[in-house]
Design an enzyme around this catalytic site. Structure first.
Site, mmCIF file in Angstrom:
data_model
loop_
_atom_site.group_PDB
_atom_site.id
_atom_site.type_symbol
_atom_site.label_atom_id
_atom_site.label_comp_id
_atom_site.label_asym_id
_atom_site.label_seq_id
_atom_site.Cartn_x
_atom_site.Cartn_y
_atom_site.Cartn_z
ATOM 1 C CB ILE A 622 -1.551 11.473 3.362
ATOM 2 C CG1 ILE A 622 -1.902 11.305 4.842
ATOM 3 C CG2 ILE A 622 -0.315 12.324 3.154
ATOM 4 C CD1 ILE A 622 -0.813 10.586 5.636
ATOM 5 N N GLY A 623 -4.984 11.218 3.019
ATOM 6 C CA GLY A 623 -6.032 10.203 2.897
ATOM 7 C C GLY A 623 -7.284 10.643 3.624
ATOM 8 C CB ALA A 624 -10.598 10.286 3.150
ATOM 9 N N GLY A 625 -10.273 9.344 6.348
ATOM 10 C CA GLY A 625 -10.745 8.351 7.304
ATOM 11 C C GLY A 625 -12.234 8.549 7.521
ATOM 12 C CD GLU A 626 -17.092 6.385 9.464
ATOM 13 O OE1 GLU A 626 -16.913 6.065 8.280
ATOM 14 O OE2 GLU A 626 -18.221 6.517 9.968
ATOM 15 C CD GLU A 629 -10.454 16.587 5.456
ATOM 16 O OE1 GLU A 629 -10.543 16.713 6.701
ATOM 17 O OE2 GLU A 629 -11.174 17.177 4.654
ATOM 18 C CB VAL A 630 -5.343 10.721 7.221
ATOM 19 C CG1 VAL A 630 -4.034 10.394 7.907
ATOM 20 C CG2 VAL A 630 -6.469 9.838 7.759
ATOM 21 C CE LYS A 648 -5.633 7.317 11.772
ATOM 22 N NZ LYS A 648 -6.258 6.089 12.201
ATOM 23 C CG ASP A 756 -10.545 -3.906 10.756
ATOM 24 O OD1 ASP A 756 -10.560 -4.799 9.882
ATOM 25 O OD2 ASP A 756 -10.797 -2.707 10.503
HETATM 26 O O1 ACK Z 1 -2.092 3.908 2.095
HETATM 27 P P1 ACK Z 1 -1.975 5.235 2.656
HETATM 28 O O2 ACK Z 1 -1.072 6.237 2.124
HETATM 29 O O3 ACK Z 1 -1.680 5.122 4.248
HETATM 30 O O4 ACK Z 1 -3.475 5.847 2.866
HETATM 31 C C1 ACK Z 1 -3.962 5.668 4.143
HETATM 32 C C2 ACK Z 1 -4.626 6.947 4.603
HETATM 33 O O5 ACK Z 1 -3.753 7.616 5.477
HETATM 34 C C3 ACK Z 1 -5.959 6.741 5.300
HETATM 35 O O6 ACK Z 1 -5.760 5.954 6.424
HETATM 36 C C4 ACK Z 1 -2.536 6.923 5.503
HETATM 37 N N1 ACK Z 1 -2.030 6.959 6.868
HETATM 38 C C5 ACK Z 1 -2.737 6.701 7.979
HETATM 39 N N2 ACK Z 1 -1.913 6.814 9.037
HETATM 40 C C6 ACK Z 1 -0.703 7.130 8.553
HETATM 41 C C7 ACK Z 1 0.560 7.375 9.163
HETATM 42 N N3 ACK Z 1 0.723 7.285 10.472
HETATM 43 N N4 ACK Z 1 1.591 7.685 8.380
HETATM 44 C C8 ACK Z 1 1.414 7.757 7.059
HETATM 45 N N5 ACK Z 1 0.265 7.554 6.436
HETATM 46 C C9 ACK Z 1 -0.790 7.265 7.182
HETATM 47 C C10 ACK Z 1 -2.770 5.526 5.032
#
Ligand code: ACK
Length: 994
Positions: A622-626, A629-630, A648, A756
């Site tokens: 669903i996304g990318a962190g430092e 992937e997330v 994460k 932050d």
């Molecule tokens: O805006 P988003 O969909 O919400 O994109 C970022 C991405 O991962 C990178 O941080 C999503 N994300 C992070 N933690 C969570 C979580 N607990 N539940 C759903 N989405 C998450 C975040």
């Protein structure tokens, strides 16, 4: 009878004349002794009225003793009698050869008797009392031609006191040449009068000239006494010292000193010296002397309404009643009635019914009054605002709420009640699982509870939620804690305080209904609770045995030394931190910095649960962190329902330091337990083998490392808002801000500084609940793309960070409050970038100059004020998070406070000081005036910028090109244009023409 005066009583204004020889008709019948002394001469005037004069002039003969005596004069009411004599008296020098015999005076005498003397009574001068010797003021006056003319003298003498019924006056001549032209005898009195609506009768002054006669007045018709009306009659016949007064009675007003009836159409409800008033609106009076005007049909007057108030009627029903529901509270909101009935005392009553059945299967809906346990905040009846929060409602129930608008005249007529209705269905995952909640023990600050389940927990059972609040403080905020076992120790309570508890279970499908409410009290401050002592002892004994077993185990595995050392160090640090001044808030535990652990792995072990990776099913990225992937996925712990989680991951090929930094977030997050902080489910750090059966592909050669947290359906707040621009009510946005404030209050009370806080680091769940996340960054901000290096070398998200944190790295909960203000701005502008395209450097300079972000379009004044408060330059002047929270709660409870929008009153507030000075502008000139840049009017106009539209596309280069050279001025103008652009955008979206 002899010499009785035949004169009628003549009354002058303040004199009663007993005798006046000039007006006496007929003979006077005055006596002379001897008869040839005084001469009575009566002549007729032009109107044939007699003129009586008395003359004597025996100036040549010595030893004159000539008497003239008046008739008997009745005293009447007189006590002090005055005699006015008009006479001429010749100067002896004007008569030749009379020296030695001629006199220039005469004497006045009087004699009192109760009745006239008989004619036979001999005249005896010795019976008479002397009043005075009368002399002429001047005997002659000089004419213009030099002739000397006899002058008329007037002398007044007081006679008396007179006590008998009448008296005689006598004039003794001793050889003068006198003509007595008139004699007037009178007494003085205070004439009847009207003063202050009281009538005072004729009053004769007191005999003693130094004392006054007190006279009480009688109120005129249709008047009533206020203070006894009094006047005092003075010796000279003057009324003195008015006291007291009368006032016109109800239905009457004063006109010309009298009380006259009010005319039809007028009324007077109170006695007093006011005029009759016109009948108030929607009322009338048809008769004279009305004391009240009667209301027109359909209009009423409340008991406490003054009779001068217009008649009013009950309000129409409340408008736009809506309900909002979240996990714990149900909110009803409405708008005031369109017709207030002409009154300002509108309040609302909430009538609640719980309705079951009626599901379409022929079952009739049955409604009954709601359970009295339902809590209404602020109250169910007499609400003055236009919203109410309802707590402790049953789940899976249908409620019908009637919101009744009432005012002071509701119920006075036959009109129907002014109701608006809404039906709310509260969904829940099942009936209450928890039955009786017991108190096991309590101390001053804690209560231990346990409970029995009504039935076997379902297989998808997750945990229990224990909700509690102080019984005395019926307030919206409550506390809650979670536990997986049917018992809990609730800490952080106040001594000697009764708390209300209720417990519900959470299953994978949602919450069950709450148990009934149970009330338990904490112990008094000076009494140590025996139960607590017992538990502490038990706990320490248990803890000791555990330590022994652990020590043995670690010794065997060869890890004991390091563990004990690390543990002791961290305990030591924790103690040091505690003693170095951080006072934990009322029992809330203190945040422990994982960096204080020698081995950060220990911190992870202490605060994060290890999860077997086979329980995790990763579904998608669903996304990318430092760090990697997330992903989203499901966590399926045996015996529990699967729950949605976010995972994460740490990229393969990581260095040990990266692994530590990555897990650092888990050891921080694991310490928190708050509904508005992202919940850590656990970590995966230890597995030897990991097979991923998902779309999320890992190329792990190292051990897989994961942080598993609850899944937040709507992702990050900033992007979420950007895709929903303008779709929420202000109250919903405030609800989001409130959630963030709850989370931040909790963090600040634990002593954790986030550093932050930004909308991108807030996650939103499916119910719009906002939770604070991203905790790794309290030390390093490497992965935040917003973070920029500062002069001090740190990497900081400039736009969100307080000036003292940027300048000296002074991060604190107060600098978090600054960031919170920026998050508020992001929320209200639906994810707009703070300070738009300004460079970081310009942002820092602008803040330094006192510039602050203007209110986003449609932002309530109260919220922008709160933002400005968060952006105070001095950190100690900013509000604390709990202040922010209670402020937001007040706004939520009283949503009318959100009605005044900044755009209604001003356009460009740009600093806290400047804020109130900005008027609405319409022309380029007005706009430049409003930002104090008037000197550039001609530059804009000469360059062809004449409308707001035309400037909205200007760049910084355009600004320079038209001749704005000073950097500060360029910055101010461009910032304003950015803001204007945003406003134009919103205005255009809402369909207005600019
Ligand atoms: O805006 P988003 O969909 O919400 O994109 C970022 C991405 O991962 C990178 O941080 C999503 N994300 C992070 N933690 C969570 C979580 N607990 N539940 C759903 N989405 C998450 C975040």
């Amino acid at each position: 009878m002899e010499g009785r005066s035949t004169l009628a009583l003549v009354v002058e204004s303040d004199k009663v004349v007993l005798l006046d020889t000039t007006t006496a008709l007929g003979e006077l019948d005055w006596k002379t002794y001897p008869v040839n002394g005084w001469d009575a001469i009566t002549e007729m005037d032009e109107q044939n009225r007699p003129i009586h004069t008395f003359q004597v002039c025996h100036v040549m003969e010595p030893n004159q003793n000539n008497w003239l005596r008046s008739g008997w004069i009745q005293r009447q009411a007189a006590q002090r009698v005055y005699v006015e004599l008009r006479f001429t008296l010749r100067d002896c020098n004007s008569i030749p050869w009379v020296s030695g015999t001629c006199k220039e005076t005469f004497n006045l005498f009087y004699l009192q008797t109760d009745e006239p003397l008989s004619a036979a009574t001999r005249f005896r001068p010795t019976d008479y009392a002397k009043v005075d010797t009368i002399a002429a003021d001047e005997s002659f006056t000089q004419t213009d031609l030099g002739d000397r003319v006899l002058r008329l003298n007037t002398e007044v003498r007081e006679v008396g006191p007179v006590t008998q019924k009448g008296f005689y006056l006598a004039f003794q001549d001793v050889g003068a040449c006198i003509a007595l032209v008139s004699v007037k005898v009178f007494y003085k009195r205070c004439p009847s009068t009207l003063r202050n609506l009281a009538a005072f009768p004729d009053t004769v002054p007191h005999m003693d000239s130094s004392s006054l006669v007190e006279v009480r007045g009688a109120c005129v018709e249709n008047a009533e006494e206020r203070d006894t009306p009094k006047l005092y009659c003075g010796a000279d016949g003057d009324w003195l010292v008015p006291l007291g007064r009368c006032v016109c009675s109800i239905g009457h007003e004063e006109t010309d000193g009298y009380c006259r009836a009010c005319k039809p159409g007028f009324f007077k409800a109170y006695a007093g010296n006011t005029k009759c008033s016109k009948c108030p609106l929607r009322s009338s009076s048809h008769d004279q002397a009305a004391t009240i005007c009667h209301c027109d049909k359909g209009f009423y007057r409340a008991i406490k309404d003054p009779s001068t108030m217009a008649c009013t009627r009950p309000p129409s029903p409340p408008r736009n009643l809506v309900s909002l529901i979240n996990d714990t509270a149900l909110f009803l909101q409405w708008m005031p009635p369109s017709d207030t009935g002409g009154r300002k005392d509108i309040t609302y009553n909430i009538l609640c019914q719980r309705c079951d059945g009626g599901d379409g299967d022929g079952v009739v809906t049955q409604c009954e009054p709601c359970d009295p346990d339902l809590r209404f905040i602020p109250r169910p009846l007499g609400i003055t605002g236009t919203s109410v929060a309802i707590l402790d409602f049953a789940m899976q129930a249908n409620y019908t709420f009637h919101v009744e608008a009432v005012n002071g005249v509701s119920g006075l007529g036959v009109a129907a009640r002014s109701l608006a209705n809404v039906t709310v269905n509260t969904h829940q995952a099942g009936p209450a699982l928890v039955g009786v909640v017991r108190k096991d023990w309590s101390s001053q600050n804690s209560i231990a509870l346990s409970w029995s389940e009504v039935e076997q927990p379902p297989s998808d059972f997750v945990d229990y939620e224990v909700k509690y609040y102080e019984k005395e403080q019926e307030q919206l905020s409550y506390s809650s804690t979670r536990t997986k076992t049917p018992s809990v120790v609730v800490t952080g309570l106040r001594p000697s305080t009764v708390y209300v508890f209720h417990v519900r279970a959470r299953t994978a499908a949602g919450y069950t209904a709450y148990s009934p409410n149970f009330e338990f009290a904490t112990a008094a401050e000076d009494i140590a609770d025996q139960g607590q002592v017992l538990v502490v002892v038990t706990a320490s004994v248990g803890g000791f045995s555990l330590l022994v077993i652990l020590t043995l185990f670690l010794l065997i595995t060869g890890r004991c030394q390091g563990y004990i050392k690390a543990r002791m160090k961290s305990e030591e640090k924790r103690r040091t931190r505690f003693h170095s001044g951080h006072v934990p808030f009322s029992g809330i535990k203190t945040y422990v910095d994982p960096d204080t652990y020698e081995d950060p792995t220990q911190a992870v072990e202490e605060f994060a649960k290890e999860i077997d990776p086979s329980y995790i099913c990763i579904e998608r990225v669903i996304g990318a962190g430092e760090f990697g992937e997330v992903c989203s996925g499901r966590l399926r712990i045996p015996g529990r329902m699967a729950i949605a989680v976010a995972i994460k991951t740490l990229k393969g090929g990581y260095m040990e330091q990266q692994r530590r930094d990555f897990l650092r977030e888990a050891s921080i997050m694991g310490q928190f337990n708050n509904p508005n902080i992202i919940r850590l489910e656990g970590v995966v750090t230890k597995s030897k083998l990991f097979i991923c059966l998902s779309v999320c592909v890992f190329m792990h050669i190292d051990l897989p490392v994961m942080i598993v947290v609850e899944y937040m359906e709507n992702g990050a707040l900033d992007s979420f808002l950007r895709t929903r621009d303008g779709q929420f009510t202000v109250l919903q946005l405030v609800g989001m801000m409130r959630g963030i404030a709850v989370g931040m209050t909790y963090l600040s009370e634990m002593g954790y500084v986030h550093r932050d806080l930004a909308a991108r680091n807030i996650l939103v769940d499916e119910n719009l609940v906002c939770k604070v996340s991203d905790f790794g960054m309290s030390r390093v901000l490497e992965d935040d793309t917003e973070a920029a290096y500062t002069a001090t070398g740190g990497k900081i998200p400039i736009r969100w960070t307080a000036p003292e944190a940027i300048a000296y790295g002074k991060f604190s909960s107060s600098s978090d409050v600054w960031s919170y203000g920026i998050v508020m701005w992001e929320v209200m502008s639906y994810g707009e970038r703070p300070y738009w395209e300004m460079s970081n450097q310009d942002v820092i300079l602008s803040i330094e100059e006192g510039y602050r972000l203007p209110a986003p379009m449609g932002c309530p004044v109260t919220l922008h004020q709160l933002m400005l408060h968060c952006w105070q330059k001095e950190s100690n002047q900013r509000p604390r998070f709990n202040d922010v929270l209670s402020f937001l709660d007040k706004l939520i409870i009283n949503p009318s406070s959100l009605l005044a929008l900044v755009n209604d009153v001003q356009s460009f507030p740009d600093s806290p000081e400047d804020m109130p000075d900005y008027p609405l502008f319409i022309s380029i000139g007005d706009w430049l005036d409003s930002i104090k840049m008037s000197q550039y009017k001609n530059n804009f106009l000469a360059a062809g910028y004449t409308t707001l539209d035309s400037i909205s596309t200007m760049s910084i280069d355009d600004i320079r090109r038209i001749g704005v050279c000073l950097i500060g001025h360029q910055r101010r103008i461009i910032s304003s244009i950015q803001s204007l652009r945003l406003q134009l955008h919103h205005i255009q979206q809402s369909g207005f023409q600019v």
